[in-house]
Design a protein around this motif. Structure first.
Motif, PDB file in Angstrom:
ATOM      1  N   ILE A  64       0.844  -1.208   0.000  1.00 15.49           N
ATOM      2  CA  ILE A  64       0.000   0.000   0.000  1.00 15.49           C
ATOM      3  C   ILE A  64       0.873   1.248   0.000  1.00 15.49           C
ATOM      4  O   ILE A  64       2.008   1.235   0.495  1.00 15.49           O
ATOM      5  CB  ILE A  64      -0.945   0.013   1.227  1.00 15.49           C
ATOM      6  CG1 ILE A  64      -0.148  -0.066   2.530  1.00 15.49           C
ATOM      7  CG2 ILE A  64      -1.972  -1.115   1.152  1.00 15.49           C
ATOM      8  CD1 ILE A  64      -0.992   0.049   3.770  1.00 15.49           C
ATOM      9  N   ASP A  65       0.305   2.356  -0.552  1.00 16.71           N
ATOM     10  CA  ASP A  65       1.058   3.610  -0.553  1.00 16.71           C
ATOM     11  C   ASP A  65       0.810   4.346   0.766  1.00 16.71           C
ATOM     12  O   ASP A  65      -0.036   3.951   1.576  1.00 16.71           O
ATOM     13  CB  ASP A  65       0.673   4.468  -1.766  1.00 16.71           C
ATOM     14  CG  ASP A  65      -0.822   4.721  -1.836  1.00 16.71           C
ATOM     15  OD1 ASP A  65      -1.445   4.932  -0.780  1.00 16.71           O
ATOM     16  OD2 ASP A  65      -1.384   4.684  -2.960  1.00 16.71           O
ATOM     17  N   LYS A  66       1.525   5.463   0.946  1.00 17.00           N
ATOM     18  CA  LYS A  66       1.472   6.162   2.229  1.00 17.00           C
ATOM     19  C   LYS A  66       0.138   6.868   2.477  1.00 17.00           C
ATOM     20  O   LYS A  66      -0.183   7.242   3.601  1.00 17.00           O
ATOM     21  CB  LYS A  66       2.603   7.178   2.318  1.00 17.00           C
ATOM     22  CG  LYS A  66       2.655   8.165   1.171  1.00 17.00           C
ATOM     23  CD  LYS A  66       3.913   9.002   1.273  1.00 17.00           C
ATOM     24  CE  LYS A  66       4.057   9.927   0.049  1.00 17.00           C
ATOM     25  NZ  LYS A  66       5.317  10.687   0.109  1.00 17.00           N
ATOM     26  N   ASN A  67      -0.684   6.996   1.452  1.00 11.48           N
ATOM     27  CA  ASN A  67      -1.980   7.671   1.611  1.00 11.48           C
ATOM     28  C   ASN A  67      -3.072   6.746   2.147  1.00 11.48           C
ATOM     29  O   ASN A  67      -4.143   7.205   2.522  1.00 11.48           O
ATOM     30  CB  ASN A  67      -2.429   8.274   0.271  1.00 11.48           C
ATOM     31  CG  ASN A  67      -1.458   9.351  -0.214  1.00 11.48           C
ATOM     32  OD1 ASN A  67      -0.952  10.132   0.594  1.00 11.48           O
ATOM     33  ND2 ASN A  67      -1.195   9.377  -1.513  1.00 11.48           N
ATOM     34  N   ASN A  68      -2.803   5.463   2.129  1.00 14.92           N
ATOM     35  CA  ASN A  68      -3.803   4.490   2.602  1.00 14.92           C
ATOM     36  C   ASN A  68      -3.829   4.474   4.125  1.00 14.92           C
ATOM     37  O   ASN A  68      -2.841   4.136   4.773  1.00 14.92           O
ATOM     38  CB  ASN A  68      -3.481   3.089   2.060  1.00 14.92           C
ATOM     39  CG  ASN A  68      -4.627   2.128   2.247  1.00 14.92           C
ATOM     40  OD1 ASN A  68      -5.270   2.108   3.280  1.00 14.92           O
ATOM     41  ND2 ASN A  68      -4.870   1.326   1.218  1.00 14.92           N
ATOM     42  N   ARG A  69      -4.986   4.877   4.700  1.00 14.50           N
ATOM     43  CA  ARG A  69      -5.093   4.988   6.157  1.00 14.50           C
ATOM     44  C   ARG A  69      -5.754   3.764   6.803  1.00 14.50           C
ATOM     45  O   ARG A  69      -5.885   3.701   8.010  1.00 14.50           O
ATOM     46  CB  ARG A  69      -5.903   6.246   6.524  1.00 14.50           C
ATOM     47  CG  ARG A  69      -5.311   7.533   6.001  1.00 14.50           C
ATOM     48  CD  ARG A  69      -3.921   7.745   6.562  1.00 14.50           C
ATOM     49  NE  ARG A  69      -3.312   8.975   6.051  1.00 14.50           N
ATOM     50  CZ  ARG A  69      -2.050   9.306   6.249  1.00 14.50           C
ATOM     51  NH1 ARG A  69      -1.256   8.468   6.916  1.00 14.50           N
ATOM     52  NH2 ARG A  69      -1.557  10.429   5.757  1.00 14.50           N
ATOM     53  N   LYS A  70      -6.209   2.810   6.000  1.00 14.52           N
ATOM     54  CA  LYS A  70      -6.905   1.657   6.563  1.00 14.52           C
ATOM     55  C   LYS A  70      -6.284   0.334   6.059  1.00 14.52           C
ATOM     56  O   LYS A  70      -6.930  -0.468   5.388  1.00 14.52           O
ATOM     57  CB  LYS A  70      -8.380   1.698   6.179  1.00 14.52           C
ATOM     58  CG  LYS A  70      -9.114   2.903   6.764  1.00 14.52           C
ATOM     59  CD  LYS A  70     -10.567   2.889   6.349  1.00 14.52           C
ATOM     60  CE  LYS A  70     -11.299   4.102   6.929  1.00 14.52           C
ATOM     61  NZ  LYS A  70     -12.721   4.137   6.514  1.00 14.52           N
ATOM     62  N   PRO A  71      -5.015   0.128   6.391  1.00 11.41           N
ATOM     63  CA  PRO A  71      -4.338  -1.076   5.880  1.00 11.41           C
ATOM     64  C   PRO A  71      -4.920  -2.383   6.434  1.00 11.41           C
ATOM     65  O   PRO A  71      -5.039  -3.372   5.718  1.00 11.41           O
ATOM     66  CB  PRO A  71      -2.891  -0.885   6.320  1.00 11.41           C
ATOM     67  CG  PRO A  71      -2.967   0.044   7.489  1.00 11.41           C
ATOM     68  CD  PRO A  71      -4.110   0.967   7.199  1.00 11.41           C
ATOM     69  N   LEU A  72      -5.299  -2.377   7.714  1.00 17.27           N
ATOM     70  CA  LEU A  72      -5.816  -3.607   8.330  1.00 17.27           C
ATOM     71  C   LEU A  72      -7.146  -4.029   7.717  1.00 17.27           C
ATOM     72  O   LEU A  72      -7.398  -5.212   7.489  1.00 17.27           O
ATOM     73  CB  LEU A  72      -5.975  -3.430   9.843  1.00 17.27           C
ATOM     74  CG  LEU A  72      -4.670  -3.343  10.636  1.00 17.27           C
ATOM     75  CD1 LEU A  72      -4.954  -3.068  12.102  1.00 17.27           C
ATOM     76  CD2 LEU A  72      -3.867  -4.631  10.490  1.00 17.27           C
ATOM     77  N   LYS A  73      -7.996  -3.027   7.434  1.00 17.59           N
ATOM     78  CA  LYS A  73      -9.291  -3.318   6.826  1.00 17.59           C
ATOM     79  C   LYS A  73      -9.092  -3.952   5.451  1.00 17.59           C
ATOM     80  O   LYS A  73      -9.767  -4.932   5.091  1.00 17.59           O
ATOM     81  CB  LYS A  73     -10.106  -2.036   6.711  1.00 17.59           C
ATOM     82  CG  LYS A  73     -11.525  -2.257   6.227  1.00 17.59           C
ATOM     83  CD  LYS A  73     -12.288  -0.944   6.197  1.00 17.59           C
ATOM     84  CE  LYS A  73     -13.713  -1.169   5.667  1.00 17.59           C
ATOM     85  NZ  LYS A  73     -14.481   0.102   5.598  1.00 17.59           N
ATOM     86  N   CYS A  74      -8.189  -3.393   4.666  1.00 18.51           N
ATOM     87  CA  CYS A  74      -7.891  -3.925   3.329  1.00 18.51           C
ATOM     88  C   CYS A  74      -7.300  -5.337   3.424  1.00 18.51           C
ATOM     89  O   CYS A  74      -7.653  -6.236   2.649  1.00 18.51           O
ATOM     90  CB  CYS A  74      -6.911  -3.012   2.598  1.00 18.51           C
ATOM     91  SG  CYS A  74      -7.554  -1.355   2.276  1.00 18.51           S
TER      92      CYS A  74
END
Length: 506
Positions: A64-74
């Motif tokens: 994921i890139d640095k703009n993604n704030r919901k890595p766990l959900k994804c």
């Protein structure tokens, strides 16, 4: 570490990870075996059908890139093992990859363990063939498969004749050896498409998909012939066996399911057994037989008016049959005495001593009878020994001694199919075993030797010592007792020696 695959919509792999990743597409993923795969988050929108579970054997990380704030959900949505951020350093990424790699190894080990556990469920570990669970789980699909291909399924059931008597006579080690050797013979006769399935302890079924009835019959005939010709040798024991076989074919016998097949197999096998064993029955031949609707009842049966009279009749017939068998076999024992006049009346003397010892030990009437019969017949196997060896004056050479040592199992082989003498066979087979383990045929020691054999052994030696033989004079009663005392705890069971000595004094 295996090569790591990277799936991205962009034309290039992130420059900081070029040494770690190899770029691939989703389309190529199925062609690549177990591997670690990193998927760019932006690709997932183009492949909405993507699921980690669709790729067993692979472990996936989400990039994921640095703009993604919901890595766990994804990560949880698609089932990724972990995620990697664009801004993470080379070493941070390396740590996550190593964890994923360890997880992949664990996954492989678990897969192998599961496959092994599954194999235990359907495999007979001792014989390396399938067990009955395999048959139950696969018979329906096999029937359907042969139907689709416009073919048929043939099954050959076979059972070792008189196996229980073999087990009781020679012990479980010899019985297991026979079963293993029989399975190996079968394995060498059949093709890879055929399967051996253990049905019961000594019964097996050969599953032969896409084989005709005639082909199955040829397999059964070869199997019967090979086993009949084979000598089963284990330590100092040797025997020959036969097998009863039954053959069914789903097409010719019009069989459609598990239940119908089992009934047909059992009926075919039962018929082979009833006809004396060591033969083959085709189920279709049984179907051709027509029974008369009104069979005549024998006069004997008409006289039977109640259960008790039936029982009395059966007991009477059983006694008659057993007595006839005993008379015949005792006749053989007498033939040995006539062959060797020096042992005349030896068996009667051995039998009287052995019976008295058995009674003094408090054995049941049936056990006393078994000991008595064994003592009468303990040298029956000598009927298979050359008179030149039996009547030789002077010491036997090594080869002659080995021939003489075969007489216990020859006797056991002659008698093992006679139900009335089943209890006497252990003593006949093992009466030359010694308390210290130096006897034959198996070198049994102490209480490993059947009690009846220990009794007959002492009675036989005492009677032999006090009898005249071609190579020596008879010992006096005093000298014979002295020899017995010297061999107490070496050749003979100390408890039986004590009872014998007390009995002799009286």
């Amino acid at each position: 570490m295996k090569e790591i695959l990277f799936i991205s919509c962009k034309k290039r792999v992130p420059s900081s990870f070029k040494t770690l990743f190899k770029k691939v597409s989703f389309e190529r993923l199925n062609r690549i075996q177990d591997s670690l795969v990193i998927v760019d988050y932006h690709c997932l929108s183009k492949y909405p059908q993507f699921k980690v579970n669709n790729y067993p054997g692979k472990v996936f990380l989400l990039y994921i890139d640095k703009n993604n704030r919901k890595p766990l959900k994804c990560m949880n949505k698609w089932g990724f093992f972990d995620y990697i951020r664009e801004e993470e350093s080379y070493y941070e990424v390396l740590i996550k990859i190593r964890k994923a790699n360890d997880f992949m190894k664990l996954k492989k080990e678990n897969k192998k363990l599961k496959e092994y556990i599954d194999s235990l469920r359907i495999e007979d570990i001792q014989l390396h063939c399938f067990n009955w669970q395999y048959f139950v789980e696969n018979i329906a699909s096999l029937i359907e498969e042969v139907k689709k291909r416009d073919s048929s399924l043939s099954l050959v059931i076979f059972d070792i004749d008189y196996f229980r008597q073999i087990n009781e006579t020679y012990g479980w080690e010899f019985a297991n050896y026979i079963i293993k050797k029989v399975v190996n013979i079968v394995r060498n006769l059949i093709s890879p498409q055929d399967k051996i399935v253990r049905y019961r302890e000594d019964s097996f079924v050969i599953l032969s998909p896409f084989r005709s009835l005639e082909e199955a019959k040829k397999i059964a005939e070869r199997l019967k012939q090979r086993i009949s010709q084979c000598e089963f040798k284990y330590k100092n024991l040797s025997t020959h066996i036969g097998v009863s076989l039954g053959i069914v074919n789903t097409e010719k016998d019009n069989l459609h399911n598990y239940r119908e097949i089992i009934i047909a197999l059992e009926e075919a096998l039962k018929n082979s057994k009833l006809e004396g064993g060591n033969r083959i029955t085709l189920y279709r031949d049984l179907l051709k037989k027509t029974k008369s609707p009104q069979e005549k009842i024998p006069d004997v049966e008409k006289k039977i008016t109640d259960v008790e009279s039936l029982r009395r009749r059966i007991r009477y017939l059983n006694r008659e049959v057993n007595q006839n068998l005993l008379d015949t076999v005792y006749g053989f024992a007498k033939a040995i005495e006539i062959q060797d006049l020096s042992t005349a009346h030896h068996v009667e003397y051995v039998a009287r001593i052995a019976k008295k010892i058995a009674q003094e030990l408090g054995l049941s009437p049936q056990q006393v009878n078994d000991v008595y019969h064994a003592a009468i017949l303990h040298d029956l196997g000598k009927i298979g020994i050359s008179p030149k060896i039996l009547l030789k004056r002077g010491k036997l050479n090594k080869e002659e001694e080995e021939v003489i040592k075969t007489h216990p199992w020859i006797g056991a082989e002659i008698l093992r199919e006679i139900h009335a003498l089943r209890g006497a066979i252990p003593a006949i087979l093992y009466h030359h075993e010694r308390w210290d383990g130096t006897g034959y045929p198996l070198g049994l020691k102490g209480e490993e030797i059947p009690l009846s054999a220990r009794i007959v052994a002492l009675a036989d030696v005492y009677a032999a010592l006090t009898s005249k033989r071609p190579y020596r004079k008879a010992f006096s009663k005093k000298k014979a007792i002295q020899i017995i005392k010297e061999k107490k705890g070496k050749y003979f069971d100390p408890k039986i020696v004590d009872i014998f000595l007390k009995m002799i004094k009286e």
